[in-house]
Scaffold this motif. Structure first.
Motif, PDB file in Angstrom:
ATOM      1  N   GLU A  33      29.595  38.768  35.281  1.00 19.92           N
ATOM      2  CA  GLU A  33      30.972  38.378  35.539  1.00 19.92           C
ATOM      3  C   GLU A  33      31.621  39.242  36.760  1.00 19.92           C
ATOM      4  O   GLU A  33      32.030  40.514  36.625  1.00 19.92           O
ATOM      5  CB  GLU A  33      31.699  39.342  34.273  1.00 19.92           C
ATOM      6  CG  GLU A  33      31.196  38.346  32.928  1.00 19.92           C
ATOM      7  CD  GLU A  33      32.225  38.812  31.813  1.00 19.92           C
ATOM      8  OE1 GLU A  33      33.310  38.829  31.873  1.00 19.92           O
ATOM      9  OE2 GLU A  33      31.616  38.980  30.731  1.00 19.92           O
TER      10      GLU A  33
ATOM     11  N   SER B 230      39.986  35.104  26.549  1.00 18.54           N
ATOM     12  CA  SER B 230      39.244  34.814  28.079  1.00 18.54           C
ATOM     13  C   SER B 230      38.690  33.513  27.581  1.00 18.54           C
ATOM     14  O   SER B 230      38.273  33.256  26.281  1.00 18.54           O
ATOM     15  CB  SER B 230      38.199  35.947  28.180  1.00 18.54           C
ATOM     16  OG  SER B 230      37.348  35.879  29.260  1.00 18.54           O
TER      17      SER B 230
ATOM     18  N   ASN C 252      42.735  40.095  35.266  1.00 16.06           N
ATOM     19  CA  ASN C 252      41.446  39.896  35.744  1.00 16.06           C
ATOM     20  C   ASN C 252      40.847  41.324  35.662  1.00 16.06           C
ATOM     21  O   ASN C 252      41.480  42.410  36.327  1.00 16.06           O
ATOM     22  CB  ASN C 252      41.405  39.330  37.116  1.00 16.06           C
ATOM     23  CG  ASN C 252      40.030  38.744  37.455  1.00 16.06           C
ATOM     24  OD1 ASN C 252      38.875  39.546  37.425  1.00 16.06           O
ATOM     25  ND2 ASN C 252      40.012  37.414  37.867  1.00 16.06           N
TER      26      ASN C 252
ATOM     27  N   PHE D 119      38.294  33.907  42.896  1.00 19.33           N
ATOM     28  CA  PHE D 119      38.872  32.982  41.762  1.00 19.33           C
ATOM     29  C   PHE D 119      40.330  32.663  41.729  1.00 19.33           C
ATOM     30  O   PHE D 119      40.734  31.604  41.731  1.00 19.33           O
ATOM     31  CB  PHE D 119      38.502  33.912  40.434  1.00 19.33           C
ATOM     32  CG  PHE D 119      38.904  33.165  39.286  1.00 19.33           C
ATOM     33  CD1 PHE D 119      38.167  32.031  38.818  1.00 19.33           C
ATOM     34  CD2 PHE D 119      39.957  33.168  38.527  1.00 19.33           C
ATOM     35  CE1 PHE D 119      38.538  31.503  37.681  1.00 19.33           C
ATOM     36  CE2 PHE D 119      40.277  32.607  37.598  1.00 19.33           C
ATOM     37  CZ  PHE D 119      39.543  31.536  36.845  1.00 19.33           C
TER      38      PHE D 119
ATOM     39  N   THR E  14      34.669  36.398  42.925  1.00 22.98           N
ATOM     40  CA  THR E  14      34.979  37.674  42.720  1.00 22.98           C
ATOM     41  C   THR E  14      36.552  37.359  42.180  1.00 22.98           C
ATOM     42  O   THR E  14      37.008  36.270  42.293  1.00 22.98           O
ATOM     43  CB  THR E  14      35.297  38.597  43.870  1.00 22.98           C
ATOM     44  OG1 THR E  14      36.070  37.831  44.968  1.00 22.98           O
ATOM     45  CG2 THR E  14      33.772  38.816  44.686  1.00 22.98           C
ATOM     46  N   ALA E  15      37.518  38.216  41.788  1.00 24.11           N
ATOM     47  CA  ALA E  15      38.779  38.028  41.278  1.00 24.11           C
ATOM     48  C   ALA E  15      39.597  37.591  42.312  1.00 24.11           C
ATOM     49  O   ALA E  15      40.431  36.614  42.287  1.00 24.11           O
ATOM     50  CB  ALA E  15      39.326  39.494  40.789  1.00 24.11           C
TER      51      ALA E  15
ATOM     52  N   GLY F 264      34.070  38.738  38.349  1.00 24.03           N
ATOM     53  CA  GLY F 264      35.562  38.847  38.555  1.00 24.03           C
ATOM     54  C   GLY F 264      35.963  37.722  37.279  1.00 24.03           C
ATOM     55  O   GLY F 264      36.451  36.575  37.241  1.00 24.03           O
ATOM     56  N   SER F 265      36.187  38.559  36.206  1.00 25.79           N
ATOM     57  CA  SER F 265      36.490  37.779  34.951  1.00 25.79           C
ATOM     58  C   SER F 265      37.828  37.749  34.571  1.00 25.79           C
ATOM     59  O   SER F 265      38.597  38.968  34.582  1.00 25.79           O
ATOM     60  CB  SER F 265      35.675  38.562  33.621  1.00 25.79           C
ATOM     61  OG  SER F 265      35.777  37.874  32.546  1.00 25.79           O
TER      62      SER F 265
ATOM     63  N   SER G 299      36.475  31.763  33.277  1.00 24.77           N
ATOM     64  CA  SER G 299      36.265  33.031  32.509  1.00 24.77           C
ATOM     65  C   SER G 299      35.649  33.843  33.626  1.00 24.77           C
ATOM     66  O   SER G 299      36.407  34.310  34.834  1.00 24.77           O
ATOM     67  CB  SER G 299      35.725  33.156  31.461  1.00 24.77           C
ATOM     68  OG  SER G 299      35.770  34.513  30.841  1.00 24.77           O
ATOM     69  N   SER G 300      34.499  33.542  33.932  1.00 21.22           N
ATOM     70  CA  SER G 300      33.665  34.137  34.890  1.00 21.22           C
ATOM     71  C   SER G 300      32.503  33.503  34.846  1.00 21.22           C
ATOM     72  O   SER G 300      31.729  33.127  33.856  1.00 21.22           O
ATOM     73  CB  SER G 300      33.323  35.668  34.681  1.00 21.22           C
ATOM     74  OG  SER G 300      32.952  36.288  35.889  1.00 21.22           O
TER      75      SER G 300
END
Length: 370
Positions: free
Chosen positions: A250, A107, A162, A133, A129-130, A252-253, A122-123
């Motif tokens: 985080e 990450s 993710n 992103f 959000t995922a 959506g990491s 990364s986040s």
């Protein structure tokens, strides 16, 4: 006359037989040559920041490697080394950069010491959000910026997973106000860790393999990892009982595949596309798996392991939001590349958030029954 005609027919039949034999021999020789020709196999090492076969993250790395190998029909064979097997978890970036390994799985926020701008990939606390992103990467110029940030290090980045929205973390005491963060020793990497420092916490960047012991022995007062599915596998409920949400730090990491640029450029074009396609599939698969498994794991934590599930107070979240805005602006102001990425990130977020207010958020609110 009939004899002459007969001889002519016999001659023609003979020539035809010779021709067929010759053709058959030629085809057989060609097939033999193909069989004897060895197909070159390219061997890649993948180093990861995760424990071996750890659910979601470690298994995601394994799946990516297997998929590249399978899709290439074995022409590109990828062997996975978990954290500590070839290099320590937090040395993945350097290993790929110098070519010790051709590909890494990690990450981006672990590498903020290399370039502050990497943290945006990364986040970002209270960020995208995922889904948002991934849209920024593909259609908002995010991927091009990511490649620009990693270029000086001889690395090509690709999204390869993710986690979706994470949990707020595990605490050994209740968190009721901002004052409760004063002096709190908490494992939190990336921009989220910088926000906690601003409100008085002491943040530590530990690899996952060291996190449980540090929490159990009191070296840490709190930690965050991912969400119920991963946290249950780590047994974090044995070291702390208060489990907080939402994961403001985080939302959506992203998980990355780091690829050595020289190794990638040495591949033929079809294998390059296979690597890209396998990473894209891994990116979606991890999000789908964690979405499917998190709630069942959360029920196990609460009902079987007596974990106390709590929501952060609204005023606390608002204070963290203010601190987050200040932190992001400070990071951007201190580094030209970070400013460039910050402007792109926030511009896209503001735009997509307007749409999501009347689409995703409005629908989820309408669907709610309480």
């Amino acid at each position: 006359m009939r004899n002459v005609m007969g001889l002519g027919k016999l001659a023609f039949a003979g020539l035809l037989a010779v021709s067929l034999v010759a053709c058959g021999g030629s085809e057989k020789a060609e097939e033999t040559a193909k069989a004897e020709k060895k197909v070159e196999t390219i061997h890649w090492k993948m180093v990861t920041a995760w424990p071996k076969n750890f659910p979601g993250l470690g298994t995601g790395a394994e799946a990516l490697a297997k998929n590249i190998t399978k899709m290439s029909d074995g022409r590109l064979d990828v062997k996975v080394y978990a954290a500590g097997e070839l290099v320590p978890a937090l040395e993945v970036f350097d290993a790929v950069s110098r070519g010790t390994a051709q590909i890494g799985h990690s990450s981006a926020y672990y590498w903020k010491g290399k370039a502050p701008a990497v943290q945006f990939f990364s986040s970002v606390p209270f960020g995208m959000t995922a889904q948002e992103f991934n849209a920024w990467l593909e259609f908002g110029g995010g991927l091009e910026l990511w490649e620009e940030v990693y270029a000086p290090f001889n690395i090509i980045p690709m999204a390869a997973g993710n986690t979706g929205a994470q949990m707020g973390g595990w605490f050994n005491k209740e968190i009721n106000s901002l004052a409760d963060f004063q002096g709190l020793k908490m494992r939190m990497p990336g921009l989220g860790g910088e926000v906690l420092k601003k409100v008085g916490a002491v943040t530590v960047n530990l690899p996952g393999s060291e996190m449980f012991t540090a929490l159990q022995t009191g070296a840490l007062d709190a930690t965050e990892w991912v969400g119920p599915y991963n946290d249950l596998a780590f047994g974090l409920y044995k070291a702390a009982k208060y489990y907080y949400y939402p994961g403001w730090q985080e939302p959506g990491s992203a998980v990355e595949a780091l690829i050595n640029k020289d190794a990638f450029n040495a591949l033929p074009e079809d294998l390059q596309e296979i690597v890209r396609s396998a990473a894209a599939q891994a990116n979606l698969n991890m999000l789908n798996e964690l979405t499917a498994r998190n709630n069942a794991a959360l029920q196990t934590l609460v009902e079987e392991h007596n974990v106390t599930l709590k929501k952060f107070p609204k005023d606390l979240l608002e204070a963290l939001r203010v601190a987050s805005d200040e932190t992001l602006k400070e990071v951007a102001a201190n580094d030209a590349m970070s400013q460039k990425v910050y402007d792109s990130f926030t511009g896209f977020l503001n735009s997509v958030a307007e749409w999501h207010d009347i689409s995703e958020r409005a629908f989820i609110n309408a669907r709610a029954t309480d």
